[in-house]
Design a protein around this motif. Sequence first.
Motif, short mmCIF file in Angstrom:
data_model
loop_
_atom_site.label_atom_id
_atom_site.label_comp_id
_atom_site.label_asym_id
_atom_site.label_seq_id
_atom_site.Cartn_x
_atom_site.Cartn_y
_atom_site.Cartn_z
N VAL A 6 43.75 46.15 29.15
CA VAL A 6 42.86 45.60 30.52
C VAL A 6 43.28 44.24 30.66
O VAL A 6 43.18 43.18 29.52
CB VAL A 6 41.31 45.76 30.16
N CYS A 11 39.27 41.22 35.40
CA CYS A 11 38.10 42.23 35.19
C CYS A 11 36.97 41.39 35.62
O CYS A 11 36.37 40.54 35.20
CB CYS A 11 38.05 42.91 33.76
N ILE A 12 36.17 42.47 36.40
CA ILE A 12 34.77 41.57 36.94
C ILE A 12 33.50 42.76 36.23
O ILE A 12 32.36 42.51 36.77
CB ILE A 12 34.45 41.97 38.29
N SER A 13 33.84 43.17 35.10
CA SER A 13 32.77 44.18 34.57
C SER A 13 31.98 45.05 35.26
O SER A 13 30.85 45.10 35.33
CB SER A 13 31.81 43.04 33.92
N CYS A 14 32.99 45.66 36.22
CA CYS A 14 32.30 46.45 37.26
C CYS A 14 31.68 47.79 36.78
O CYS A 14 30.79 48.51 36.93
CB CYS A 14 33.20 46.99 38.34
N GLY A 15 32.24 48.10 35.42
CA GLY A 15 31.57 49.28 34.57
C GLY A 15 32.40 50.63 34.74
O GLY A 15 31.73 51.79 34.31
N SER A 16 33.07 50.56 35.86
CA SER A 16 33.92 52.04 36.24
C SER A 16 34.53 52.66 35.08
O SER A 16 34.62 53.84 34.83
CB SER A 16 34.79 51.62 37.69
N CYS A 17 35.48 51.70 34.36
CA CYS A 17 36.47 52.19 33.52
C CYS A 17 35.62 53.12 32.24
O CYS A 17 36.04 54.15 31.79
CB CYS A 17 37.43 51.42 32.93
N TYR A 27 33.28 47.82 26.39
CA TYR A 27 33.03 46.39 26.78
C TYR A 27 32.74 45.29 25.65
O TYR A 27 31.83 45.76 24.70
CB TYR A 27 31.85 46.32 27.68
N SER A 33 36.04 44.73 29.87
CA SER A 33 36.58 45.90 29.10
C SER A 33 37.86 45.44 28.45
O SER A 33 38.48 44.35 28.57
CB SER A 33 37.01 46.51 30.37
N CYS A 61 39.76 51.45 39.22
CA CYS A 61 39.31 50.03 38.95
C CYS A 61 39.44 49.12 40.28
O CYS A 61 40.40 49.08 40.77
CB CYS A 61 40.12 49.18 37.97
N PRO A 62 38.48 48.56 40.59
CA PRO A 62 38.41 47.57 41.94
C PRO A 62 39.22 46.49 41.97
O PRO A 62 39.82 46.07 43.03
CB PRO A 62 36.91 47.47 42.20
N THR A 63 39.65 46.02 40.93
CA THR A 63 40.67 44.90 40.73
C THR A 63 41.96 45.19 39.96
O THR A 63 42.71 44.09 39.88
CB THR A 63 39.86 43.57 39.75
N SER A 65 42.82 46.09 37.06
CA SER A 65 42.88 45.60 35.97
C SER A 65 43.26 46.40 34.83
O SER A 65 43.62 45.75 33.60
CB SER A 65 41.10 44.79 35.56
N ILE A 66 42.98 47.60 35.00
CA ILE A 66 43.59 48.29 34.13
C ILE A 66 44.96 48.87 34.33
O ILE A 66 45.57 49.24 35.19
CB ILE A 66 42.94 49.98 34.15
#
Length: 81
Positions: A6, A11-17, A27, A33, A61-63, A65-66
């Motif tokens: 990651v 990572c914006i800690s969106c929680g999706s992954c 996390y 993450s 992942c919206p950013t 980051s994965i």
Amino acid sequence: CKYTIVNQDTCISCGSCGAIAPDIFAYDDAGLSYFIGDDNVGNIPVDEDVLFDLEDAHDECPTGSIKVSNEPFNGDPLKEA
Ligand code: F3S
């Protein structure tokens, strides 16, 4: 083999992954993450049983980051080709 890491800088800690792939991502205390397998170094291959989840998490992942690669990351999330 597939490797993952990651990029905690984006990572914006969106929680999706963690929701999609709880066996792969968790996390830290800051809510960022990380790859569970080797504390986000990205040198341990992802378990083949969860590769589908990995792909999903990567796609969702919206950013972006994965990171996923056929090569180990050696702790560098920007290594992805
Ligand atoms: Fe972060 Fe993306 Fe996961 S923003 S919490 S790495 S889905």
